[in-house]
Write a protein that holds these residues in place. Structure first.
Motif, PDB file in Angstrom:
ATOM      1  N   GLU A  68       0.552  -1.211   0.474  1.00  0.00           N
ATOM      2  CA  GLU A  68      -0.508   0.026  -0.296  1.00  0.00           C
ATOM      3  C   GLU A  68       1.058   1.499   0.016  1.00  0.00           C
ATOM      4  OE1 GLU A  68      -2.373  -0.081   3.325  1.00  0.00           O
ATOM      5  OE2 GLU A  68      -3.721  -1.958   2.388  1.00  0.00           O
ATOM      6  N   LYS A  69       2.590   1.635   0.413  1.00  0.00           N
ATOM      7  CA  LYS A  69       2.790   2.350   1.462  1.00  0.00           C
ATOM      8  C   LYS A  69       3.707   2.693   0.368  1.00  0.00           C
ATOM      9  CE  LYS A  69      -0.437   3.407   4.286  1.00  0.00           C
ATOM     10  NZ  LYS A  69      -0.347   3.520   6.065  1.00  0.00           N
ATOM     11  N   SER A  70       4.966   1.016  -0.074  1.00  0.00           N
ATOM     12  CA  SER A  70       5.917   1.383   0.239  1.00  0.00           C
ATOM     13  C   SER A  70       6.638   2.321  -1.218  1.00  0.00           C
ATOM     14  CB  SER A  70       7.101   0.189   0.176  1.00  0.00           C
ATOM     15  OG  SER A  70       6.175  -0.746  -1.153  1.00  0.00           O
ATOM     16  N   GLU A  71       6.062   1.922  -2.166  1.00  0.00           N
ATOM     17  CA  GLU A  71       6.018   3.129  -3.317  1.00  0.00           C
ATOM     18  C   GLU A  71       6.161   4.184  -2.725  1.00  0.00           C
ATOM     19  OE1 GLU A  71       5.018   3.637  -8.140  1.00  0.00           O
ATOM     20  OE2 GLU A  71       3.518   2.093  -6.557  1.00  0.00           O
ATOM     21  N   GLN A  72       5.566   5.018  -2.326  1.00  0.00           N
ATOM     22  CA  GLN A  72       5.233   6.369  -2.471  1.00  0.00           C
ATOM     23  C   GLN A  72       6.411   6.796  -1.693  1.00  0.00           C
ATOM     24  OE1 GLN A  72       3.001   8.057  -3.939  1.00  0.00           O
ATOM     25  NE2 GLN A  72       4.517   9.693  -3.124  1.00  0.00           N
ATOM     26  N   VAL A  73       6.622   6.213  -0.336  1.00  0.00           N
ATOM     27  CA  VAL A  73       7.032   6.423   0.505  1.00  0.00           C
ATOM     28  C   VAL A  73       8.834   6.437   0.198  1.00  0.00           C
ATOM     29  CG1 VAL A  73       8.975   5.202   2.482  1.00  0.00           C
ATOM     30  CG2 VAL A  73       5.794   5.384   2.718  1.00  0.00           C
ATOM     31  N   ALA A  74       9.242   5.422  -0.984  1.00  0.00           N
ATOM     32  CA  ALA A  74      10.407   5.478  -1.499  1.00  0.00           C
ATOM     33  C   ALA A  74      10.672   6.636  -2.119  1.00  0.00           C
ATOM     34  CB  ALA A  74      10.094   4.511  -1.899  1.00  0.00           C
ATOM     35  N   LEU A  75       9.592   7.234  -3.142  1.00  0.00           N
ATOM     36  CA  LEU A  75       8.999   8.319  -4.170  1.00  0.00           C
ATOM     37  C   LEU A  75       9.635   9.636  -3.421  1.00  0.00           C
ATOM     38  CD1 LEU A  75       6.804   7.377  -6.564  1.00  0.00           C
ATOM     39  CD2 LEU A  75       9.491   7.559  -6.951  1.00  0.00           C
TER      40      LEU A  75
END
Length: 290
Positions: free
Chosen positions: A143-150
């Motif tokens: 749910e969140k890892s992609e956005q947090v990485a960005l």
């Protein structure tokens, strides 16, 4: 496997060759004073028990795949030779000695970063570890890892948010296919070759399966899968079976990769794997621009 035929009819495709790979999370591990993280005595027993009686006793060494972390290769080796090790007392045994002994006898161990994971840096790592300790890591990754990485401008080689992790495993599957080119496209059709073993870490193989389920059955089905494993991921020695089937030895695209998990099968064409790899690469490219 069927494909469209003339007049809208389906015709059966003849199987030319296939290979099977058992893919699973490593067994129970420990951390030693010198920093090593091998599997424990109980972990050795569990790795063996997870495979005893599930296949014929191997007559050839074959090959195992692992991440660069030693516990994965140890688990693969014991799972591969489970029937031979089922009566062994592992007390006082260093599992790495077993791997070295088997390698001396011809076992081929291949380490690949595609089966590894990276926890990222800074705020990303803080969230990663907090969700891991809260036993919610798989859900967070989805749910969140992609956005947090960005948002935290992670280095693409130091963090594996879910699309990158899934792409890595898809790349491993593709590599397994082409790495076996001689066996699949030039070998004898139907020749028994045994089972290869690939061992990874919690959330790594699951990330790929999530993208497979999402692609085949939609995001709701992917969310249900995550809930079914308790938002944590696979327990030790849990995983799925990969079967690569080649149907036409004159056509490099005439093959499928079938994942079987808890009795359900997901059949992937080469284009499905390419799409999962491309999604991960697109995120890597975005992170590289940060």
């Amino acid at each position: 496997m069927r494909e469209p035929g003339s007049g809208g009819l389906e015709v059966e495709r003849a199987l030319a060759a296939e290979l099977t790979c058992d893919m699973a999370r490593h067994s129970i591990k420990t951390k030693l004073a010198d920093g090593r993280e091998p599997i424990t005595e109980e972990g050795m027993k569990m790795a063996v028990q997870s495979r005893v009686g599930t296949g014929t006793i191997r007559e050839t060494m074959g090959q195992i795949f692992s991440s660069p972390r030693e516990r994965t290769g140890q688990s693969s080796a014991l799972r591969m030779f489970a029937d031979q090790f089922k009566e062994v007392d592992f007390k006082g045994v260093d599992p790495e000695d077993i791997v070295r002994w088997l390698e001396t006898g011809g076992l081929k161990k291949i380490e690949t970063p595609f089966l590894n994971f990276q926890g990222g840096e800074g705020e990303y790592n803080k969230e990663f570890m907090a969700e891991f300790k809260a036993k919610n890591l798989l859900k967070w990754l989805y749910e969140k890892s992609e956005q947090v990485a960005l948002d935290t401008a992670q280095h693409p080689d130091k963090a594996t948010p879910l699309p990158i992790q899934a792409g890595n495993v898809a790349s491993f599957v593709f590599g397994e296919v082409w790495g076996q080119y001689d066996r699949l496209w030039k070998g004898e059709a139907g020749k028994a070759t045994g089972v290869d073993f690939a061992t990874s870490h919690q959330t790594v193989l699951e990330s790929f399966l999530i993208k497979v389920i999402e692609r085949k059955d939609g995001s709701d089905a992917a969310a249900k899968f995550i809930a079914s494993v308790g938002n944590e991921g696979f327990i030790e020695n849990e995983g799925y079976k990969l079967v690569v089937a080649v149907y036409d030895k004159t056509d490099a695209d005439a093959w499928t990769a079938t994942i079987t998990y808890r009795g359900k099968q997901y059949v992937l064409e080469p284009r499905d794997l390419v799409a999962i790899i491309a999604e991960g690469q697109a995120l890597k490219d975005k992170l590289a621009e940060k």
